[in-house]
Enzyme design. Sequence first.
Site, mmCIF file in Angstrom:
data_model
loop_
_atom_site.group_PDB
_atom_site.id
_atom_site.type_symbol
_atom_site.label_atom_id
_atom_site.label_comp_id
_atom_site.label_asym_id
_atom_site.label_seq_id
_atom_site.Cartn_x
_atom_site.Cartn_y
_atom_site.Cartn_z
ATOM 1 C CE LYS A 35 -4.059 -2.021 2.277
ATOM 2 N NZ LYS A 35 -5.036 -1.862 3.410
ATOM 3 C CB THR A 44 -7.268 -5.221 10.145
ATOM 4 O OG1 THR A 44 -7.761 -6.394 9.500
ATOM 5 C CG2 THR A 44 -7.617 -3.988 9.328
ATOM 6 C CG ASN A 60 -3.724 -1.900 6.968
ATOM 7 O OD1 ASN A 60 -3.605 -1.629 5.771
ATOM 8 N ND2 ASN A 60 -4.760 -2.552 7.446
ATOM 9 C CG PHE A 84 -13.150 2.325 7.133
ATOM 10 C CD1 PHE A 84 -12.737 1.645 5.999
ATOM 11 C CD2 PHE A 84 -13.808 1.607 8.126
ATOM 12 C CE1 PHE A 84 -12.967 0.292 5.832
ATOM 13 C CE2 PHE A 84 -14.051 0.242 7.974
ATOM 14 C CZ PHE A 84 -13.627 -0.412 6.829
ATOM 15 C CD GLU A 132 -9.079 -9.151 -3.400
ATOM 16 O OE1 GLU A 132 -9.921 -8.725 -2.591
ATOM 17 O OE2 GLU A 132 -7.981 -9.631 -3.037
ATOM 18 C CG HIS A 150 -5.650 -6.121 -0.172
ATOM 19 N ND1 HIS A 150 -6.877 -6.067 0.429
ATOM 20 C CD2 HIS A 150 -5.730 -7.097 -1.126
ATOM 21 C CE1 HIS A 150 -7.680 -6.957 -0.155
ATOM 22 N NE2 HIS A 150 -7.010 -7.591 -1.099
ATOM 23 N NE ARG A 164 -6.122 -11.613 5.907
ATOM 24 C CZ ARG A 164 -6.794 -10.453 5.825
ATOM 25 N NH1 ARG A 164 -7.090 -9.933 4.637
ATOM 26 N NH2 ARG A 164 -7.160 -9.810 6.891
ATOM 27 N NE ARG A 174 -2.532 -5.252 7.380
ATOM 28 C CZ ARG A 174 -3.686 -5.778 7.017
ATOM 29 N NH1 ARG A 174 -4.210 -6.771 7.718
ATOM 30 N NH2 ARG A 174 -4.317 -5.326 5.952
HETATM 31 P P1 DAT Z 1 -7.944 -6.384 5.916
HETATM 32 O O1 DAT Z 1 -7.152 -5.410 5.064
HETATM 33 O O2 DAT Z 1 -7.148 -6.882 7.095
HETATM 34 O O3 DAT Z 1 -8.553 -7.503 5.113
HETATM 35 P P2 DAT Z 1 -10.634 -5.240 6.053
HETATM 36 O O4 DAT Z 1 -10.926 -6.011 4.815
HETATM 37 O O5 DAT Z 1 -11.561 -5.393 7.217
HETATM 38 O O6 DAT Z 1 -9.151 -5.554 6.573
HETATM 39 O O7 DAT Z 1 -10.562 -3.681 5.717
HETATM 40 C C1 DAT Z 1 -9.957 -3.236 4.511
HETATM 41 C C2 DAT Z 1 -9.090 -2.039 4.815
HETATM 42 O O8 DAT Z 1 -9.917 -0.963 5.266
HETATM 43 C C3 DAT Z 1 -8.075 -2.249 5.955
HETATM 44 O O9 DAT Z 1 -6.896 -2.871 5.517
HETATM 45 C C4 DAT Z 1 -7.841 -0.840 6.393
HETATM 46 C C5 DAT Z 1 -9.203 -0.186 6.241
HETATM 47 N N1 DAT Z 1 -9.943 -0.227 7.508
HETATM 48 C C6 DAT Z 1 -10.559 -1.295 8.074
HETATM 49 N N2 DAT Z 1 -11.125 -0.975 9.250
HETATM 50 C C7 DAT Z 1 -10.855 0.349 9.444
HETATM 51 C C8 DAT Z 1 -11.152 1.290 10.466
HETATM 52 N N3 DAT Z 1 -11.856 0.928 11.549
HETATM 53 N N4 DAT Z 1 -10.697 2.562 10.321
HETATM 54 C C9 DAT Z 1 -9.993 2.937 9.218
HETATM 55 N N5 DAT Z 1 -9.687 2.096 8.216
HETATM 56 C C10 DAT Z 1 -10.097 0.825 8.327
HETATM 57 MG MG MG Z 2 -10.056 -7.524 3.698
#
Ligand code: DAT
Ligand code: MG
Length: 140
Positions: free
Chosen positions: A11, A93, A114, A59, A128, A117, A87, A104
């Site tokens: 990212k 996350t 973070n 978000f 994807e 992805h 993962r 991370r």
């Molecule tokens: P991951 O990337 O671990 O699969 P996710 O699919 O739940 O997590 O969310 C996608 C992305 O969105 C994550 O990498 C960062 C952002 N994100 C998730 N929860 C968030 C939050 N509470 N505040 C800000 N950004 C967030």
């Molecule tokens: Mg995700």
Amino acid sequence: MAIQRTFSIIKPDATKRNLTGQIVAKFEEAGLRIVASKRIQLTLAQAQQFYGVHSERPFFDELCEFMISEPIVVQVLEGEDAIAKNREVMGATNPEDAAPGTIRKEFALSIGENSVHGSDAPETAAEEIAFFFSGLELVG
Ligand code: DAT
Ligand code: MG
């Protein structure tokens, strides 16, 4: 478990801090092979489409703006149980919850910024990968 492919993004927070190589090293150390890789910069429409599943989350706008703020590196990783393994290497996350040694934990700045992805299931991995790569670009 069979050999799988998964989709990864390094990212903007990570490319900006010149961490691409260190993150790729984590994948390779975990036995994941990079079978496709390119550095691109997303348009807003592409970011919104890619993260469409999160469009109702509070978000979402912040996430899409962040994802277009700098170039990213999109990759296909291959290996035994690659989706779960990636993962695991990524960590939780929220970097505060991520296990020691994970990408991370070591590199992420916040829950939003973070660093990586990774696909979460075989169906999303296939979608994807197809979103970013043609079959010709996947060199196993
Ligand atoms: P991951 O990337 O671990 O699969 P996710 O699919 O739940 O997590 O969310 C996608 C992305 O969105 C994550 O990498 C960062 C952002 N994100 C998730 N929860 C968030 C939050 N509470 N505040 C800000 N950004 C967030
Ligand atoms: Mg995700």
